[in-house]
Design a protein around this motif. Structure first.
Motif, short mmCIF file in Angstrom:
data_model
loop_
_atom_site.label_atom_id
_atom_site.label_comp_id
_atom_site.label_asym_id
_atom_site.label_seq_id
_atom_site.Cartn_x
_atom_site.Cartn_y
_atom_site.Cartn_z
N VAL A 88 5.30 3.19 2.31
CA VAL A 88 4.59 4.37 3.24
C VAL A 88 5.29 5.84 3.22
O VAL A 88 3.85 6.79 3.36
CB VAL A 88 4.38 3.33 4.66
N GLN A 89 5.80 5.92 3.49
CA GLN A 89 6.27 7.52 3.52
C GLN A 89 5.37 8.47 2.48
O GLN A 89 5.63 9.25 2.37
CB GLN A 89 7.86 7.42 3.99
N ALA A 91 3.32 7.26 0.27
CA ALA A 91 2.35 7.37 0.29
C ALA A 91 1.62 8.38 1.48
O ALA A 91 0.53 8.99 1.17
CB ALA A 91 2.34 6.68 1.03
N THR A 92 2.45 8.70 2.60
CA THR A 92 1.49 9.64 3.36
C THR A 92 1.76 10.94 2.89
O THR A 92 1.29 12.41 3.56
CB THR A 92 2.53 10.09 5.00
N HIS A 108 -0.28 0.14 -2.37
CA HIS A 108 -0.29 1.25 -1.36
C HIS A 108 -1.90 1.80 -1.98
O HIS A 108 -3.53 2.44 -1.33
CB HIS A 108 0.50 2.22 -1.43
N ASP A 111 -4.32 0.34 -0.25
CA ASP A 111 -3.99 0.39 1.15
C ASP A 111 -5.58 1.60 1.50
O ASP A 111 -6.23 1.50 2.05
CB ASP A 111 -3.35 -0.07 1.83
N GLY A 160 4.16 -0.57 7.97
CA GLY A 160 2.75 -0.16 6.69
C GLY A 160 3.52 0.02 4.89
O GLY A 160 2.70 0.37 4.48
N SER A 161 4.72 -0.23 5.61
CA SER A 161 5.36 -0.20 3.89
C SER A 161 5.13 -1.41 3.06
O SER A 161 4.70 -2.72 3.90
CB SER A 161 6.85 -0.40 3.96
N SER A 162 5.46 -2.14 1.64
CA SER A 162 4.15 -2.84 1.28
C SER A 162 5.67 -4.04 1.66
O SER A 162 5.40 -5.23 1.71
CB SER A 162 5.42 -2.47 -0.13
N ASP A 164 6.86 -5.03 4.96
CA ASP A 164 5.91 -5.08 5.64
C ASP A 164 4.41 -5.51 5.52
O ASP A 164 4.02 -7.01 5.41
CB ASP A 164 5.90 -3.60 6.68
#
Length: 354
Positions: A88-89, A91-92, A108, A111, A160-162, A164
């Motif tokens: 998720v980081q 992706a950010t 992601h 999402d 918000g990670s995979s 998760d």
């Protein structure tokens, strides 16, 4: 969108030593390449900066292996690999414009599309999640399957990670509402293991080499394994395309020659993986990747995870639909938004890769 934090490890193809990388919102970040900003370099076609959601995780092994084999250099593309604890980081970092590519789970891309961001997987590294649900010895008697998630504290790499996403899906699939358990961001490696041993979490989802270290320390037990195609089908109803290199579609469209070189190199890396044994693959990786449990344990971790990788970088047939069904089962944004799966990945480049 928040700016991402400190990079834990940075690797590059074309340099030696660590220098300061000036990225937005980032201080004291290390780089093994030149000190100029990755985004500016990429604009000139010099360097592509890629953020990986954990370079030392076996699920992302093809990235570092491809670099160590010299395939990026052979293709004539300079690549700077950065690392953050969770996908998720990565992706950010991508959507905030600090890097040109992200290596994380394909989910992601769906999402982000639901949030109005158009990104696409350009090469598919994994066909299964490569993840395992483990439980602490203390909680093992009361947590034997996802149906027991209610009231539990469950570790994930990041909110918000995979991991998760997958944890929420497994809960819903087995009749547990996502509000009935507590996801806890504990990263991977020693932070995950420590949380399990101290009781900060009852169980959680992680991959190798963390799984191997947990079992070697007798710190927990496996209750669900999604490293193999059979395990993915049993848990998720089909192959679940996971680790991938994804990029902003606008950047891909404007840099097709560079993207082709990246994909060529990664497809070579995937083919090399398919033709070699775990011992040979592990020997090519940085020695510190085995520091948590030793060489033999790392080799076993690689061997356990090998079934997850594609051999040619091609998106598994039916994979995007499986991911969509998984995500919309618990994600209101995806339930209410029409996702164009054809825009979440492309096979244009892998089809041309030799």
């Amino acid at each position: 969108m928040r700016t991402f934090g400190k990079f834990t490890r940075v690797h590059a193809l074309t340099a030696v030593g660590a220098l300061c990388l000036a990225l937005a919102g980032c201080a004291d970040d290390s780089s093994a390449n030149s000190g100029s900003t990755g985004a500016n370099e990429a604009a000139k076609g010099d360097t592509v900066t890629i953020m990986v959601g954990g370079l030392d995780k076996v699920v992302y092994l093809p990235m570092m292996l491809t670099e160590r084999l010299g395939y990026f250099q052979q293709e004539g593309v300079s690549v700077k690999l950065l690392t953050e604890p969770a996908g998720v980081q990565a992706a950010t970092a991508l959507v905030s414009g600090d890097v040109q590519g992200a290596v994380g789970f394909y989910d992601h891309t769906l999402d982000l599309q639901a949030k109005g961001k158009q990104v696409e997987s350009v090469v598919q590294l994994g066909q299964t999640p490569g993840e395992v649900e483990v439980v602490s010895n203390k909680a093992a008697g009361k947590l034997t399957s996802p149906k027991d998630f209610k009231g539990k504290k469950l570790g994930v790499t990041g909110l918000g990670s995979s991991t998760d996403f997958l944890t929420k899906y497994l809960a819903v699939k087995h009749g547990v509402n996502t509000s009935e358990f507590t996801p806890v961001a504990v990263g991977a490696g020693q932070t995950f293991i420590s949380a399990l041993q101290k009781g900060s979490i009852d169980g959680g989802m992680t991959g190798d080499p963390t799984v191997g270290q947990i079992l070697a320390k007798n710190a927990g037990k496996v209750i669900l394994d999604m490293r193999s195609p059979d395990g993915s089908r049993a848990a998720l109803g089909g192959l679940y395309p996971s680790s991938s290199l994804y990029m902003n579609t606008s950047w891909v469209d404007g840099h097709k020659e560079t993207v082709q070189k990246l994909v060529n190199a990664l497809v070579k890396g995937l083919k090399w993986i398919s033709q070699h044994k775990a011992e040979q693959i592990a020997a090519k990786m940085p020695p510190d990747y085995a520091k948590g449990g030793g060489k033999e344990l790392y080799v076993q971790a690689v061997a356990n995870t090998l079934p997850m990788f594609t051999k040619d970088g091609v998106m598994p047939e039916g994979g995007p639909q499986t991911v969509y069904e998984v995500l919309k089962s618990f994600n209101p944004a995806l339930k209410d938004t029409k996702v164009d799966l054809a825009k979440t990945y492309t096979t244009e480049f892998v089809k041309k890769a030799g």
